[in-house]
Motif scaffolding. Sequence first.
Motif, PDB file in Angstrom:
ATOM      1  N   TRP A  96     -15.344  31.794  -6.951  1.00 45.73           N
ATOM      2  CA  TRP A  96     -16.477  32.529  -7.517  1.00 45.73           C
ATOM      3  C   TRP A  96     -16.132  34.006  -7.617  1.00 45.73           C
ATOM      4  N   ASP A  97     -16.313  34.548  -8.807  1.00 45.52           N
ATOM      5  CA  ASP A  97     -16.106  35.973  -9.013  1.00 45.52           C
ATOM      6  C   ASP A  97     -17.481  36.622  -9.142  1.00 45.52           C
ATOM      7  N   GLU A  98     -17.940  37.211  -8.030  1.00 46.88           N
ATOM      8  CA  GLU A  98     -19.294  37.770  -7.989  1.00 46.88           C
ATOM      9  C   GLU A  98     -19.443  38.894  -9.014  1.00 46.88           C
ATOM     10  N   GLY A  99     -18.384  39.677  -9.185  1.00 40.37           N
ATOM     11  CA  GLY A  99     -18.436  40.789 -10.130  1.00 40.37           C
ATOM     12  C   GLY A  99     -18.710  40.310 -11.552  1.00 40.37           C
ATOM     13  N   ARG A 100     -18.006  39.252 -11.954  1.00 40.84           N
ATOM     14  CA  ARG A 100     -18.174  38.740 -13.315  1.00 40.84           C
ATOM     15  C   ARG A 100     -19.287  37.707 -13.423  1.00 40.84           C
ATOM     16  N   GLY A 101     -19.750  37.193 -12.268  1.00 37.49           N
ATOM     17  CA  GLY A 101     -20.800  36.182 -12.295  1.00 37.49           C
ATOM     18  C   GLY A 101     -20.325  34.867 -12.890  1.00 37.49           C
ATOM     19  N   GLU A 102     -19.038  34.525 -12.660  1.00 41.00           N
ATOM     20  CA  GLU A 102     -18.500  33.269 -13.190  1.00 41.00           C
ATOM     21  C   GLU A 102     -17.648  32.582 -12.132  1.00 41.00           C
ATOM     22  N   SER A 103     -17.527  31.260 -12.260  1.00 40.47           N
ATOM     23  CA  SER A 103     -16.605  30.554 -11.375  1.00 40.47           C
ATOM     24  C   SER A 103     -15.387  30.122 -12.186  1.00 40.47           C
ATOM     25  N   PHE A 104     -14.243  30.046 -11.503  1.00 42.09           N
ATOM     26  CA  PHE A 104     -12.997  29.694 -12.174  1.00 42.09           C
ATOM     27  C   PHE A 104     -12.326  28.539 -11.453  1.00 42.09           C
ATOM     28  N   SER A 105     -11.687  27.694 -12.236  1.00 44.75           N
ATOM     29  CA  SER A 105     -10.931  26.598 -11.635  1.00 44.75           C
ATOM     30  C   SER A 105      -9.741  27.173 -10.875  1.00 44.75           C
ATOM     31  N   MET A 106      -9.417  26.556  -9.713  1.00 40.88           N
ATOM     32  CA  MET A 106      -8.281  27.042  -8.942  1.00 40.88           C
ATOM     33  C   MET A 106      -7.054  26.140  -9.133  1.00 40.88           C
ATOM     34  N   ARG A 107      -6.977  25.417 -10.231  1.00 32.60           N
ATOM     35  CA  ARG A 107      -5.835  24.582 -10.590  1.00 32.60           C
ATOM     36  C   ARG A 107      -5.022  24.152  -9.363  1.00 32.60           C
ATOM     37  N   SER A 108      -5.670  23.332  -8.567  1.00 30.83           N
ATOM     38  CA  SER A 108      -5.145  22.997  -7.261  1.00 30.83           C
ATOM     39  C   SER A 108      -3.959  22.049  -7.317  1.00 30.83           C
ATOM     40  N   LYS A 109      -2.945  22.317  -6.501  1.00 35.51           N
ATOM     41  CA  LYS A 109      -1.864  21.352  -6.370  1.00 35.51           C
ATOM     42  C   LYS A 109      -2.303  20.300  -5.351  1.00 35.51           C
ATOM     43  N   GLU A 110      -2.008  19.057  -5.631  1.00 40.68           N
ATOM     44  CA  GLU A 110      -2.420  17.982  -4.734  1.00 40.68           C
ATOM     45  C   GLU A 110      -1.937  18.230  -3.308  1.00 40.68           C
ATOM     46  N   GLU A 111      -0.711  18.716  -3.197  1.00 38.48           N
ATOM     47  CA  GLU A 111      -0.110  18.890  -1.872  1.00 38.48           C
ATOM     48  C   GLU A 111      -0.877  19.876  -1.009  1.00 38.48           C
ATOM     49  N   ALA A 112      -1.549  20.826  -1.671  1.00 39.19           N
ATOM     50  CA  ALA A 112      -2.277  21.837  -0.910  1.00 39.19           C
ATOM     51  C   ALA A 112      -3.327  21.181  -0.014  1.00 39.19           C
ATOM     52  N   HIS A 113      -3.746  19.956  -0.344  1.00 40.42           N
ATOM     53  CA  HIS A 113      -4.792  19.314   0.439  1.00 40.42           C
ATOM     54  C   HIS A 113      -4.259  18.228   1.371  1.00 40.42           C
ATOM     55  N   ASP A 114      -2.940  18.172   1.503  1.00 34.01           N
ATOM     56  CA  ASP A 114      -2.365  17.177   2.418  1.00 34.01           C
ATOM     57  C   ASP A 114      -2.284  17.799   3.806  1.00 34.01           C
ATOM     58  N   TYR A 115      -3.422  17.761   4.529  1.00 31.52           N
ATOM     59  CA  TYR A 115      -3.497  18.481   5.802  1.00 31.52           C
ATOM     60  C   TYR A 115      -2.876  17.727   6.971  1.00 31.52           C
ATOM     61  N   ARG A 116      -2.566  16.439   6.768  1.00 32.25           N
ATOM     62  CA  ARG A 116      -1.949  15.626   7.828  1.00 32.25           C
ATOM     63  C   ARG A 116      -2.604  15.858   9.193  1.00 32.25           C
ATOM     64  N   PHE A 117      -3.909  15.652   9.253  1.00 30.18           N
ATOM     65  CA  PHE A 117      -4.646  15.784  10.523  1.00 30.18           C
ATOM     66  C   PHE A 117      -4.038  14.852  11.573  1.00 30.18           C
ATOM     67  N   PHE A 118      -3.932  15.323  12.778  1.00 29.58           N
ATOM     68  CA  PHE A 118      -3.668  14.395  13.890  1.00 29.58           C
ATOM     69  C   PHE A 118      -4.277  14.980  15.163  1.00 29.58           C
ATOM     70  N   PRO A 119      -4.571  14.149  16.153  1.00 28.42           N
ATOM     71  CA  PRO A 119      -5.232  14.652  17.373  1.00 28.42           C
ATOM     72  C   PRO A 119      -4.390  15.754  18.013  1.00 28.42           C
ATOM     73  N   GLU A 120      -5.028  16.846  18.364  1.00 35.18           N
ATOM     74  CA  GLU A 120      -4.335  18.005  18.919  1.00 35.18           C
ATOM     75  C   GLU A 120      -3.735  17.643  20.279  1.00 35.18           C
ATOM     76  N   PRO A 121      -2.411  17.625  20.351  1.00 36.88           N
ATOM     77  CA  PRO A 121      -1.793  17.176  21.600  1.00 36.88           C
ATOM     78  C   PRO A 121      -1.882  18.204  22.735  1.00 36.88           C
ATOM     79  N   ASP A 122      -2.169  19.466  22.396  1.00 34.65           N
ATOM     80  CA  ASP A 122      -2.201  20.508  23.429  1.00 34.65           C
ATOM     81  C   ASP A 122      -3.561  20.657  24.108  1.00 34.65           C
ATOM     82  N   LEU A 123      -4.542  19.855  23.680  1.00 33.78           N
ATOM     83  CA  LEU A 123      -5.873  19.972  24.286  1.00 33.78           C
ATOM     84  C   LEU A 123      -6.331  18.626  24.820  1.00 33.78           C
ATOM     85  N   ALA A 124      -6.898  18.635  26.003  1.00 41.83           N
ATOM     86  CA  ALA A 124      -7.457  17.407  26.563  1.00 41.83           C
ATOM     87  C   ALA A 124      -8.772  17.095  25.848  1.00 41.83           C
ATOM     88  N   PRO A 125      -9.135  15.832  25.744  1.00 40.99           N
ATOM     89  CA  PRO A 125     -10.443  15.494  25.164  1.00 40.99           C
ATOM     90  C   PRO A 125     -11.566  16.038  26.052  1.00 40.99           C
TER      91      PRO A 125
END
Lengths: 484, 115
Positions: A256-285
Amino acid sequence: MTTWEPVIGLEVHAELATRTKLFCACPTEFGAEPNTLVCPRCLGMPGTLPVLNKQALEFAIRAGLAFDCQIAEHIVFERKNYFYPDLSKGYQISQLSQAVATGGQVNIVTDDGNEKQIHITQIQLEEEAGKSIHGGATIREATFTLEDFNRCGIPLIEIISEPEMHSVEEAKAYLEKLKTVLLYIGVSDCKMEEGSLRCDVNISLREAGSDRLGRRAEIKNLNSFRAVVNVLEYEIQRQTELLNSGGTVARETRTWDEGRGESFSMRSKEEAHDYRFFPEPDLAPVEPGQAWIAEIKATLPELPDIKRRRYVEEYGLPLYDAELISGNREMADFFDKTLQYYKDPKAISNWLMGEVSRLNNQAETGFDKLRFSPQQLGELLAMIDNGQISTKIAKTVLEEMFASGTAPASIVEARGLMQISDQGALETMINSLVDANPGPAEDYRNGRDKALGFFVGQIMKETKGRANPVLVTDLLKEAILGKK
Amino acid sequence: MGADGRSQVDIGHLATLARLNLKPEECAKFQEQIEDILAYVDKLSQLNVDGVEPMTTALPMINVFRDDTPHETLSRDEAMRNAPDKEGAFFKVPRIIQDGEAPDDGEGGDSNASK
Ligand SMILES: [Zn+2]
């Protein structure tokens, strides 16, 4: 032509009001010199380990309870992997399927005065990223970027709603209620101008009456309610035009560009959303346990919805008054306390929403900083009821109470504002006035009611507003009509 | 799982996610190594886990907390001592967006352009 109905979901990020960060002991204060509130942990240096801030977890649970969520018995943190320079470790510690709280709802009052529930999917606890300053007019033109990690690691809750809002007004009401409750329970200062509260918007359109969801656009990181409203209005129009002209809405993230009052596509690469979540090994439940949850629940204040209902049902306040007063914790506190000294809720509500709010706005201050006490306001209102001062004089007295915190009785006495209810004295004044103005008196006798106002005004002028207006009106009628 | 019982690994994709520039011969080598590792770990799937509660950690503990008490932070000089590049009080990093690329949606992301 098809009527399109917006389907809106919101993800609200609220920074928690802890003294230290989520996984290290760095202070969270706002506005410190860049890169001074950092340590090896929040800088992501190798070999460091996170330790969970208990207060942050308590705040997240507190928020969950305030919104009627189910608090998880077994809470797990997840590692969300992505590279961005404001994220020192190369991953964010967040939550996914075993978040702190799930379910629950936010109750809003819609424009037609009905209550509506917007359901919450979940509330998750996670860490903030740092702050980027791009060397250029825009991120695209930047040749370099500067990073400040003071904010990196500050705890925040992400509150994810179900896509159940169907108008800009509902989305706005949802945000306002969410903010009100977060302020009530003291878990976040919700200062949007400091970035403490931010919002991601999901919006799609569907044929009115259908329950099929259209493809949605997501707009991230809006930092004012106004921006959310502007984005929604813009997207509703953009998507309507697209669909009406036979096009389709792309499922994408837009910026969102508040100055122009318009939204623009962010032409996203698929890989940008490959977050590979996994349980955080450094923290106890975490298993908070029923006892601790009950303890936290017991410290919740009376929440705005319950207050609003109480104001309507017990005190007979109009819904408008009840919603407005319960929507501001400081105002509601003042209202509740004044009721201990003065028994007419509607009169208190009128004065708080009217004169006191006006003075507050003028002085750009709030109900928590008033110089006079609820008891003094009660005394002032009682003086009106007892005929000691008129409503008009009471406003003058209130102004001085507001400025100095002096008790109303002292102000009335010191400035000689006591109402004149001495019938004999008023009668003398009125008789000579009526004798001196036969014209208006005749008008009144001939049915011109307004002519009475002339006499009342003259008496008030003569007594500097101190004459008892009810008594003056009665005596005037008697004096004029009695002299036929 | 491939026909030979090995996982199919897209090493190019993994390298991109990890921001690694691999030469073709490295791709082939790491592909084989990672598939070996996955095949080894995959032995776990042969175990019968009926009636076993899912677990997310092998740590025999829960509820490890810290009190919300501030401690001393690093001085800025100390914090930035190993930084490859800096400017004034800030860490300095190369431009984030390559030509024609979209900004990543970092969590903070409320990037302020400097005036
Ligand atoms: Zn730190």
